[in-house]
Design a protein around this motif. Structure first.
Motif, PDB file in Angstrom:
ATOM      1  N   GLY A  46       3.913  41.890   6.174  1.00 45.78           N
ATOM      2  CA  GLY A  46       3.490  42.081   7.561  1.00 45.78           C
ATOM      3  C   GLY A  46       3.339  43.536   7.950  1.00 45.78           C
ATOM      4  O   GLY A  46       3.577  43.898   9.104  1.00 45.78           O
ATOM      5  N   LEU A  47       2.934  44.366   6.986  1.00 41.91           N
ATOM      6  CA  LEU A  47       2.781  45.799   7.232  1.00 41.91           C
ATOM      7  C   LEU A  47       1.335  46.224   7.029  1.00 41.91           C
ATOM      8  O   LEU A  47       0.618  45.624   6.236  1.00 41.91           O
ATOM      9  CB  LEU A  47       3.652  46.596   6.245  1.00 41.91           C
ATOM     10  CG  LEU A  47       5.158  46.388   6.307  1.00 41.91           C
ATOM     11  CD1 LEU A  47       5.828  47.062   5.118  1.00 41.91           C
ATOM     12  CD2 LEU A  47       5.719  46.923   7.613  1.00 41.91           C
ATOM     13  N   ASP A  51       1.954  51.736   7.478  1.00 45.06           N
ATOM     14  CA  ASP A  51       3.352  51.330   7.679  1.00 45.06           C
ATOM     15  C   ASP A  51       4.092  51.319   6.341  1.00 45.06           C
ATOM     16  O   ASP A  51       5.214  51.825   6.237  1.00 45.06           O
ATOM     17  CB  ASP A  51       3.438  49.926   8.279  1.00 45.06           C
ATOM     18  CG  ASP A  51       2.911  49.799   9.685  1.00 45.06           C
ATOM     19  OD1 ASP A  51       2.697  50.831  10.352  1.00 45.06           O
ATOM     20  OD2 ASP A  51       2.702  48.648  10.122  1.00 45.06           O
ATOM     21  N   ALA A  86       4.802  51.865  16.193  1.00 44.80           N
ATOM     22  CA  ALA A  86       4.789  50.424  15.899  1.00 44.80           C
ATOM     23  C   ALA A  86       6.028  50.022  15.107  1.00 44.80           C
ATOM     24  O   ALA A  86       6.648  48.980  15.395  1.00 44.80           O
ATOM     25  CB  ALA A  86       3.519  50.057  15.134  1.00 44.80           C
ATOM     26  N   LEU A  87       6.422  50.834  14.138  1.00 39.15           N
ATOM     27  CA  LEU A  87       7.616  50.526  13.349  1.00 39.15           C
ATOM     28  C   LEU A  87       8.886  50.633  14.190  1.00 39.15           C
ATOM     29  O   LEU A  87       9.831  49.864  14.001  1.00 39.15           O
ATOM     30  CB  LEU A  87       7.696  51.457  12.127  1.00 39.15           C
ATOM     31  CG  LEU A  87       6.641  51.220  11.049  1.00 39.15           C
ATOM     32  CD1 LEU A  87       6.625  52.386  10.052  1.00 39.15           C
ATOM     33  CD2 LEU A  87       6.876  49.895  10.333  1.00 39.15           C
ATOM     34  N   THR A  88       8.903  51.573  15.124  1.00 41.89           N
ATOM     35  CA  THR A  88      10.045  51.709  16.036  1.00 41.89           C
ATOM     36  C   THR A  88      10.138  50.480  16.930  1.00 41.89           C
ATOM     37  O   THR A  88      11.231  49.922  17.123  1.00 41.89           O
ATOM     38  CB  THR A  88       9.909  52.994  16.880  1.00 41.89           C
ATOM     39  OG1 THR A  88       9.871  54.118  16.006  1.00 41.89           O
ATOM     40  CG2 THR A  88      11.067  53.148  17.854  1.00 41.89           C
ATOM     41  N   GLU A  89       9.001  50.045  17.448  1.00 45.45           N
ATOM     42  CA  GLU A  89       8.960  48.859  18.310  1.00 45.45           C
ATOM     43  C   GLU A  89       9.448  47.616  17.570  1.00 45.45           C
ATOM     44  O   GLU A  89      10.083  46.742  18.160  1.00 45.45           O
ATOM     45  CB  GLU A  89       7.534  48.648  18.817  1.00 45.45           C
ATOM     46  CG  GLU A  89       7.425  47.601  19.905  1.00 45.45           C
ATOM     47  CD  GLU A  89       6.028  47.576  20.504  1.00 45.45           C
ATOM     48  OE1 GLU A  89       5.416  46.493  20.465  1.00 45.45           O
ATOM     49  OE2 GLU A  89       5.572  48.627  20.993  1.00 45.45           O
ATOM     50  N   ARG A  90       9.178  47.550  16.278  1.00 38.67           N
ATOM     51  CA  ARG A  90       9.619  46.416  15.457  1.00 38.67           C
ATOM     52  C   ARG A  90      11.074  46.549  15.019  1.00 38.67           C
ATOM     53  O   ARG A  90      11.607  45.659  14.339  1.00 38.67           O
ATOM     54  CB  ARG A  90       8.733  46.283  14.224  1.00 38.67           C
ATOM     55  CG  ARG A  90       7.333  45.817  14.541  1.00 38.67           C
ATOM     56  CD  ARG A  90       6.469  45.695  13.317  1.00 38.67           C
ATOM     57  NE  ARG A  90       7.031  44.794  12.321  1.00 38.67           N
ATOM     58  CZ  ARG A  90       6.519  44.636  11.108  1.00 38.67           C
ATOM     59  NH1 ARG A  90       5.446  45.310  10.741  1.00 38.67           N
ATOM     60  NH2 ARG A  90       7.087  43.809  10.249  1.00 38.67           N
ATOM     61  N   GLY A  91      11.713  47.671  15.355  1.00 41.94           N
ATOM     62  CA  GLY A  91      13.117  47.869  14.991  1.00 41.94           C
ATOM     63  C   GLY A  91      13.324  48.292  13.548  1.00 41.94           C
ATOM     64  O   GLY A  91      14.419  48.135  13.011  1.00 41.94           O
ATOM     65  N   LEU A  92      12.292  48.855  12.926  1.00 45.72           N
ATOM     66  CA  LEU A  92      12.378  49.262  11.522  1.00 45.72           C
ATOM     67  C   LEU A  92      12.633  50.754  11.345  1.00 45.72           C
ATOM     68  O   LEU A  92      13.112  51.189  10.300  1.00 45.72           O
ATOM     69  CB  LEU A  92      11.089  48.866  10.783  1.00 45.72           C
ATOM     70  CG  LEU A  92      10.771  47.367  10.792  1.00 45.72           C
ATOM     71  CD1 LEU A  92       9.384  47.104  10.233  1.00 45.72           C
ATOM     72  CD2 LEU A  92      11.841  46.604  10.007  1.00 45.72           C
TER      73      LEU A  92
END
Length: 159
Positions: A46-47, A51, A86-92
């Motif tokens: 899902g990247l 990402d 986007a990665l921050t929003e996904r908690g990654l």
């Protein structure tokens, strides 16, 4: 995306001698490696490919600032910023530990990001097994030595 076998199977070194042929082959490799990495690693997790590259860079190097990622990946800073958001929003991804320098804003993987990084390894092993199938180990080892040597020289490139 299906790549035309005539493009990927023909070695440019047959048309160009020496270092020029090697450079053309490297350019082709750099261009076409994106498809198996996207289809075999990024998409299933899902990247996006950007990402994935950020997750791999942070997983391998640790905390890095956006401009460092941009430089390492050869991706425009705006694309890196969007991917980090986007990665921050996904908690990654989360802000790094060193927040004293306002201009340098490092990021690092969260525990969920580290878990995702760990999940990339089996996917990359599958892609690697497919791409290197039939390539003798001595050739793989030689390729790694040559790649390391070229990467070191690229790091010192001055134009």
């Amino acid at each position: 995306m299906t790549v035309d076998p005539a493009i990927t199977n023909a070695s440019a070194s047959s048309d160009f001698d020496g270092d020029v042929g090697l450079l053309i082959d490297l350019l082709k490799l750099g261009t076409f490696i994106g498809t198996p990495m996207r289809e075999g690693v990024a998409d299933p997790l899902g990247l996006t490919t950007t990402d994935l590259r950020i997750v791999l860079a942070l997983g391998g190097e640790g905390e890095l600032a956006g401009h460092d990622l941009s430089e390492i990946m050869g991706v425009p800073p705006m694309n890196v910023s969007r991917a980090i958001a986007a990665l921050t929003e996904r908690g990654l991804v989360e802000p790094g530990a060193n927040r004293t320098n306002r201009r340098r804003k490092p990021v690092r993987l969260t525990s969920a990001g580290e878990e995702l990084f760990a999940q990339t390894m089996p996917a990359m092993e599958r892609v690697g097994a497919d791409l290197f199938k039939g390539v003798p180990q001595r050739d793989r080892d030689a390729f790694r030595r040559v790649a390391a040597s070229v990467l070191a020289r690229i790091g010192r490139w001055g134009g």
